[in-house]
Design an enzyme around this catalytic site. Sequence first.
Site, mmCIF file in Angstrom:
data_model
loop_
_atom_site.group_PDB
_atom_site.id
_atom_site.type_symbol
_atom_site.label_atom_id
_atom_site.label_comp_id
_atom_site.label_asym_id
_atom_site.label_seq_id
_atom_site.Cartn_x
_atom_site.Cartn_y
_atom_site.Cartn_z
ATOM 1 N N ASP A 1 6.939 -28.342 2.674
ATOM 2 C CA ASP A 1 6.258 -27.111 2.274
ATOM 3 C C ASP A 1 6.090 -27.057 0.759
ATOM 4 O O ASP A 1 5.063 -26.611 0.249
ATOM 5 C CB ASP A 1 7.037 -25.889 2.748
ATOM 6 N N HIS B 1 11.366 -30.452 6.311
ATOM 7 C CA HIS B 1 10.184 -29.590 6.292
ATOM 8 C C HIS B 1 10.139 -28.638 5.096
ATOM 9 O O HIS B 1 9.048 -28.386 4.572
ATOM 10 C CB HIS B 1 10.076 -28.820 7.604
ATOM 11 N N ASN C 1 7.903 -35.264 5.617
ATOM 12 C CA ASN C 1 8.709 -34.300 6.367
ATOM 13 C C ASN C 1 9.920 -34.961 7.006
ATOM 14 O O ASN C 1 11.033 -34.414 6.993
ATOM 15 C CB ASN C 1 7.851 -33.637 7.454
ATOM 16 N N ASP D 1 -6.769 -34.460 2.884
ATOM 17 C CA ASP D 1 -5.608 -34.620 3.759
ATOM 18 C C ASP D 1 -4.542 -35.423 3.025
ATOM 19 O O ASP D 1 -4.814 -36.528 2.523
ATOM 20 C CB ASP D 1 -6.009 -35.337 5.052
ATOM 21 N N GLU E 1 -1.400 -30.292 6.706
ATOM 22 C CA GLU E 1 -1.660 -30.905 5.397
ATOM 23 C C GLU E 1 -3.145 -31.100 5.142
ATOM 24 O O GLU E 1 -3.537 -31.873 4.270
ATOM 25 C CB GLU E 1 -0.933 -32.254 5.291
#
Length: 304
Positions: free
Chosen positions: A198, A194, A189, A181, A224
Amino acid sequence: MSWQSRLPPELLWQAAAQSPLLVALFDEQDVLQYANPSFCHAYGVAEGEQLSWANLMRRNHAQREGSLIETDDIETWLHQVSARRGKLPVRSFEADLCDGRWIWMTETLLHNGWMLCQACDVTQLRHDERALRQALQRAVRDKQTDTLTQISSRAHILRLLQRDLKRLSVSGRPLCLAVLDLDHFKQINDQYGHPFGDRVLVNFAARVQRQLRRSDRFGRLGGEEFLLILPDLQPHDATTVLTRLCEDIAQPVSLGEQPAFRYTVSIGLTLAHPDETADRLYARADRALYLAKQGGRNRVVALG
């Protein structure tokens, strides 16, 4: 006396040498150890040449020989294909060669981790039938692949886990599961947007993929969070591998307008037990991940 004991080994090599089928053997590190003349001719391999599958594909792409790879970004292509190569006991697919031939390739994983590759020429098959087969292959591949990162999708990685657990109950060989994670991903973010988040996910998947063995399975569960299956490793060895991975991920990378961006990952690790369910195994790995987060992040925690 069985037919195996009556068959001279050299006869098998002679048969392979004379066969029109493309035949090759890759070892557990995915390095070519044998290729018959048909394979050598198709892929531009010199007799006795030993090189990794990835480097063979790079050379094919650069020299426009062997496999037809219709992309300018060979590294992304390798990343995508590596996510599928060697993940199933047997995998068959159609491929194009630069000389205009179509081949049907079958990859078979042997018990020692080596891979036998065999291909036959299917150029004479009807075009409309081929188009239908290719459409089916693309549909299956898309279903198995996470759209963003191009590694295994959630459904596919969980299906691989179920299969590996069934094999564990028979073989008794060790199997470790890790949940990964990204740390403080919401802050990434929020601060950078965002689309940049990505980009971080894509970068992370590619960096992990480069360090994996062919036998490892890697997929995105969502957001994530990622899942990594490590066959034939005890927790101590898996911890060493994943600690090294954490150290690598923590190094700065150039991402867009951020020339030295840093992010880290926390990892929960556990060893599968015979006849254990996937849900119970994942819950223990997830608990280990929680402890890694509580312990300061950017680390590996293993639970038995």
